[in-house]
Scaffold this active site. Structure first.
Site, PDB file in Angstrom:
ATOM      1  N   GLU A 128      -4.307 -10.115  -0.592  1.00  0.00           N
ATOM      2  CA  GLU A 128      -5.220 -10.433   0.668  1.00  0.00           C
ATOM      3  C   GLU A 128      -6.393 -10.379   0.328  1.00  0.00           C
ATOM      4  OE1 GLU A 128      -4.741  -6.620   2.813  1.00  0.00           O
ATOM      5  OE2 GLU A 128      -2.677  -6.766   2.706  1.00  0.00           O
ATOM      6  N   GLU A 184       0.665  -1.275   0.052  1.00  0.00           N
ATOM      7  CA  GLU A 184       0.031  -0.072   0.022  1.00  0.00           C
ATOM      8  C   GLU A 184       0.794   1.164  -0.032  1.00  0.00           C
ATOM      9  OE1 GLU A 184      -2.799   0.815  -0.474  1.00  0.00           O
ATOM     10  OE2 GLU A 184      -4.270  -1.135   0.085  1.00  0.00           O
TER      11      GLU A 184
HETATM   12  C1  IPT Z   1      -5.199  -3.794   3.459  1.00  0.00           C
HETATM   13  C2  IPT Z   1      -4.001  -3.622   4.074  1.00  0.00           C
HETATM   14  O1  IPT Z   1      -2.992  -3.876   3.082  1.00  0.00           O
HETATM   15  C3  IPT Z   1      -3.647  -4.445   5.262  1.00  0.00           C
HETATM   16  O2  IPT Z   1      -2.580  -4.057   5.934  1.00  0.00           O
HETATM   17  C4  IPT Z   1      -4.891  -4.275   6.315  1.00  0.00           C
HETATM   18  O3  IPT Z   1      -4.634  -2.839   6.576  1.00  0.00           O
HETATM   19  C5  IPT Z   1      -6.211  -4.629   5.649  1.00  0.00           C
HETATM   20  O4  IPT Z   1      -6.257  -3.596   4.515  1.00  0.00           O
HETATM   21  C6  IPT Z   1      -7.149  -4.154   6.562  1.00  0.00           C
HETATM   22  O5  IPT Z   1      -6.993  -4.929   7.621  1.00  0.00           O
HETATM   23  S1  IPT Z   1      -5.540  -2.202   2.415  1.00  0.00           S
HETATM   24  C7  IPT Z   1      -7.083  -1.836   2.352  1.00  0.00           C
HETATM   25  C8  IPT Z   1      -7.295  -0.534   1.701  1.00  0.00           C
HETATM   26  C9  IPT Z   1      -7.809  -2.818   1.597  1.00  0.00           C
END
Ligand code: IPT
Length: 970
Positions: free
Chosen positions: A493, A417
């Protein structure tokens, strides 16, 4: 003495006086750990630091002591928290965004200790001070002489101390700043914590020693040959005794080898030595390629069943013991996890040793995140600002150099990010040239110009499906489209594991198995970062954002892991284990066969034993071993039912056959017998009792009586067979889960609670009570104050023998344009009935879209044991597909029957109390047991961060009816 120079703190420079980065090596050179108790003083800011604290003669005798490694804010939080407290923000910088400046309020730790250089410490060569991790910026003195300064919290830093060391006692002083220019590069979603949090050591560097090693250990799957070439000190010898390899630095040797994979983590001991130093390596031969648009290892496409792992310990923050690191990997392997993204920084280096040994694929991610700039439309984002270039490159080099010899590391990730920019492209370019053997990962570059895999986060299944077909939308820059469309896809993710959920894992996994381009992904995330606390009366609880009175925080968004802070697996991990099981067992009653499909990428099933069990109404009636030949990766086998199954007499109730795959022998991460996968099917019998007959109610005491069931004047059940009972009556409410409360586009919970719905404050109005020849019918209207919409609910009671039947007919009135949290009835009984047994889905909780791990069986628990202790309390504990459930205690038992099934929840508090609680200590048992018998519940989805509940798992209001039977026995 001149006033201290603090310019490094706000400088974008990654450091000064440091040695070149190199591999983390197990060397026989002299080393002296400097871990232990250091003298410590915490200054409020640069203005408040102790002038001259680094001088050997400085008297720190009245300073506190602090353990190194540790994070200073984690100390004595239940006491007087002498060094400040943790603070949590997700994306927001907790300070004004004004790069590279940081606030004057900059907690600064002054560390000092003395050590005695051992008498036998070599007199020649160099002596180096090695810091494995210091958060966030620091300067170092030895015997009062400044060696340099460093940044890059989760990266190693070495200084040459040779010239300034003395025989005998020496003094080391380190000044550590919570904030620095580098804080702009370290905006990961986690607690802000500081200090020397990884080990510190003095290491000797002999002349003509092994300064660095880059072992290239490739595997040719066509020939079965491993090829080794080691870049290191000229003249060094490399030996791998087991393979008969004995070569010079730079030479190449090949030999037949067993390759390294995450499934078969075969390592070979090697030694790299000069006459001055000997380094032990553990070498895994494997080759990673991007070929045919796929990510391949040793010539085969791999499927990542991964998790994002932050380093977390509920008592020590990001300082982890080796035991804790090993524990993480054991829990992962026991739950079929095969991959880790080291979100969002390189882990303690010892973790990667364990990954090599135990076998997981690792995406090693650089310590880089500039997320906070998103709130300013990415203005001034360091990723595109030239002055930050060195810092970016420095971080990448320090990660790659440290970790380059790990077989488990199959990709380098630039960070997380940080949007996009030339500095990221430069990192990629540098890494490709330095290490052509590993692809580059980064998610923030959606056009994927400088990466080798197309990576996204939280794409929903519809989009993932399109990507699988290579039918996704075009890149912004048309020139990049062909590149992106032809590289493998991973979800770095997905499935946000916050609170109850994540739902919909099965649907993702189906796509990963359907499309070869979709090579899996990494759940967000591994562990809840809860900080362990105790109430005054000693009850354990876990703190999240805001619990330390941070002025700016993101609440429980830091509690979104598959394991609880104490590392107990959550239901989400149990579900994930089932969904990603590497062997799929299907029981086919029609053909009386069992299919065993091996979904692994490399290993056959020779390590597994198969067992079968037949259960009638959940009681085992026969069991044995199932002979299954070793099934090769990607293949399947069909096996006939054991003869003993056919020989069984017809059952009374339901008969289920369950086949399990278990470890045949001990593995480093689990013992023989550990379950890897299972499949089951019903062979016979459907118990779907349905009410028939009935009798007319008798008027009694202003109310009604149906056999042993008593009703009051409003037609409400008050007792069955002498057991006092409140309810059952219609219930549509659940304590919102994180996935109900949050949402990218809309949130359900606020809608449920708004003035026109009020599902959390329903009133029940009796419209009509009718006694008929076969029972009692009570018609009601259920609605909330202020709301126009309502539910018509008609309760039809009938008595059949000892069983009291209830059919509830539900009819939505008005415009219900949202899914319901739940649809069922709630009742309460005296607290004494706290022993629970049921036949149906279990053993754990399961909802519409989190039900893969629920198998049909007979289970026992207690009311307390039915609760899932989510750190932020919310709906939990519902068991699915329950045929019957009983609550027993105080000499009585209430048994409830489905017709055919219901979802079942029993808890020592109400949904309203569960909703009102912010922490587990807010939940206090009352004198009732509250039970929900539901026709259905809304799924969980992943809306806390990502897509909501899939259409097929939404509970849309419609006219419906469901039936339950009640019996009370003594
Ligand atoms: C995403 C992040 O990469 C991760 O570190 C964590 O914050 C997650 O979200 C939420 O728990 S970024 C988000 C804008 C999808």
């Amino acid at each position: 003495m001149s006033r201290t120079d603090f310019t490094y703190v706000e400088s974008v420079s990654p450091g000064s006086g440091r040695r070149d980065p190199r591999a983390a090596l197990a060397s026989d050179a002299a080393a002296l750990s400097l871990d232990g108790e250091w003298r410590f003083n915490l200054a409020a800011g640069l203005h408040d630091t102790t002038e001259g604290f680094e001088a050997p003669e400085f008297d720190a005798a009245n300073w506190d002591t602090l353990a190194v490694p540790s994070m200073w804010q984690m100390h004595d939080l239940d006491g007087d928290a002498p060094y400040g407290k943790p603070a949590y923000t997700n994306t927001y910088y907790p300070f004004p965004v004004d790069p590279p400046r940081i606030p004057d309020a900059n907690p600064t730790g002054e560390y000092r200790r003395t050590f005695t250089l051992p008498a036998e410490w070599p007199a020649t060569g160099r002596t180096v001070l090695r810091f494995e991790g210091v958060d966030s910026a620091f300067a170092v003195w030895v015997n009062g002489v400044l060696l340099g300064d460093g940044k890059g919290s989760r990266l190693p830093t070495e200084f040459d101390a040779t010239e300034h060391l003395a025989a005998g006692e020496n003094t080391i002083a380190v000044r550590v700043h919570q904030w620095s220019a580098a804080s702009y590069l370290e905006d990961q979603d986690m607690w802000w914590l500081s200090g020397i949090f990884r080990p510190v050591a003095l290491v000797h560097r002999p002349e003509n020693g092994i300064e660095d090693v880059f072992a290239h250990a490739d595997y040719d799957h066509a020939t079965g040959l491993g090829t080794l070439r080691v870049e290191t000190t000229a003249g060094a010898r490399v030996t791998v005794p087991e393979l008969g390899i004995d070569i010079a630095a730079g030479e190449t040797a090949s030999a037949p080898v067993e390759p390294w994979t995450a499934e078969t983590p075969r390592l070979y001991d090697a030694v790299v030595a000069t006459d001055a130093e000997r380094v032990n390596l553990r070498i895994g031969f494997r080759t990673v390629t991007i070929e045919d648009g796929l990510l391949k290892v040793n010539g085969r496409r791999i499927l990542l069943r991964g998790v994002n792992r932050h380093e977390w310990d509920p008592d020590h923050g990001r300082t982890l013991s080796v035991e804790t690191m090993r524990r993480d990997l054991e829990i992962m392997k026991r739950h079929n996890v095969n991959a880790v993204r080291t979100s969002h920084y390189p882990p303690d280096r010892r973790f990667l040793d364990l990954c090599d040994e135990i076998g997981v694929w690792v995406v090693d991610e650089c310590d880089l995140e500039t997320h906070g700039f998103v709130h300013h439309e990415w203005r001034d984002n360091p990723s595109g600002v030239p002055m930050w270039r060195d810092a970016y490159l420095d971080r990448m080099a320090r990660m790659v150099e440290r970790d380059k010899n790990h077989a488990s590391v199959i990709m380098w990730s630039l960070g997380n990010e940080s949007h996009t920019g030339d500095n990221l492209a430069a990192m990629s370019e540098w890494a490709k040239q330095r290490d052509p053997g590993r692809p580059i990962h980064y998610e923030g570059d959606w056009d994927s110009g400088y990466v080798d895999v197309y990576s996204r986060m939280y794409a929903d299944t519809a989009e993932t499906d399109l990507i699988g077909q290579k039918a996704e939308g075009r890149t912004k820059d048309p020139a990049l489209d062909e590149h992106r469309r032809n590289i493998p896809f991973i979800l770095c993710e997905y499935a946000h594991a916050m609170g109850n959920g994540p739902g919909g894992l099965t649907e993702y996994q189906r796509l990963f198995e359907q499309y070869e381009r979709c090579q899996g992904g990494f759940i967000w995330e591994w562990i809840d970062h809860g900080v362990r606390r105790r109430t005054e009366d000693g009850r354990e609880w876990f703190a999240y954002g805001g619990d330390f009175d941070e002025p700016l925080h993101d609440g429980n968004f830091v509690i979104d892991g598959l394991i609880f802070p104490n590392r107990e697996p959550s239901p989400g991990l149990v579900e994930f284990k089932k969904v990603i099981e590497p062997v799929r067992i299907s029981v086919q009653p029609g053909s009386r066969t069992v299919t065993v499909a091996n979904l692994r990428d490399f290993a056959d099933t020779g390590d597994l034993a198969f067992t079968w069990t037949v259960e009638d109404e959940g009681r085992a009636v026969a069991e044995g071993e199932l002979e299954v030949r070793a099934v090769a990766a990607g293949e399947s086998a069909i096996v006939a039912f054991p003869a003993a199954v056919a020989a069984l007499a017809q059952p009374d109730g339901e008969r289920w056959l369950t086949v399990r795959a278990v470890l045949a022998k001990d593995e480093p991460w689990a013992e023989a017998g550990h379950e890897i996968a299972w499949g089951q099917s019903r062979l016979a019998g459907v118990s779907a009792p349905a009410p028939s007959g009935g009798t007319a109610p008798v008027a009694e005491g202003g109310g009604y009586r149906l056999g042993g069931a008593a009703f009051d004047a409003l037609g409400r059940l008050t007792a069955i067979g002498g057991l006092e009972i409140e309810g059952p009556r219609l219930d549509l409410w659940r304590a919102p889960v994180d996935n109900d409360l949050l949402g990218w586009t809309s949130q359900l919970a606020p809608r449920w609670k708004d003035r026109n719905a009020g599902l959390d404050r329903l009133e029940h109005k009796v419209l009509d009570i009718e006694s008929t020849a076969d029972g009692l019918t009570v018609s009601t209207r259920v609605g909330a104050g202020g709301a126009e919409i309502a539910m018509g609910a008609v309760y039809r009671w009938r008595l059949e023998g000892a069983r009291l039947w209830l059919t509830v007919e539900v009819n939505p009135e008005g415009k219900w344009d949202f899914p319901l949290p739940r649809l069922g009835v709630r009742a309460s009984v005296p607290k004494a009935l706290d022993q629970v047994e049921w036949f149906g889905g279990g053993p754990g909780e399961a909802y519409a879209d989190t039900r893969a791990a629920a198998r049909v069986g007979r289970f026992q628990s207690t009311v307390a044991g039915m609760q899932t202790p989510y750190v932020f309390p919310q709906e939990n504990g519902s068991r699915i597909d329950v045929r019957w459930a009983s609550l027993t205690g105080g000499g009585r038992s209430l048994k409830v029957f489905g017709a055919p099934e219901f979802a079942f929840t029993a808890r020592p508090w109400t949904s309203e109390q569960l909703e009102a609680a912010n922490h587990t200590y807010d939940l206090v048992e009352g004198d009732r047991v509250y039970v929900n018998f539901d026709a259905a519940l809304q799924g969980m989805g992943s809306a806390a961060c990502g897509p909501g509940v899939l259409p097929q798992h939404r509970l849309l209001p419609e006219a419906t009816a469901f039936t339950l039977g009640f019996e009370v026995t003594e």
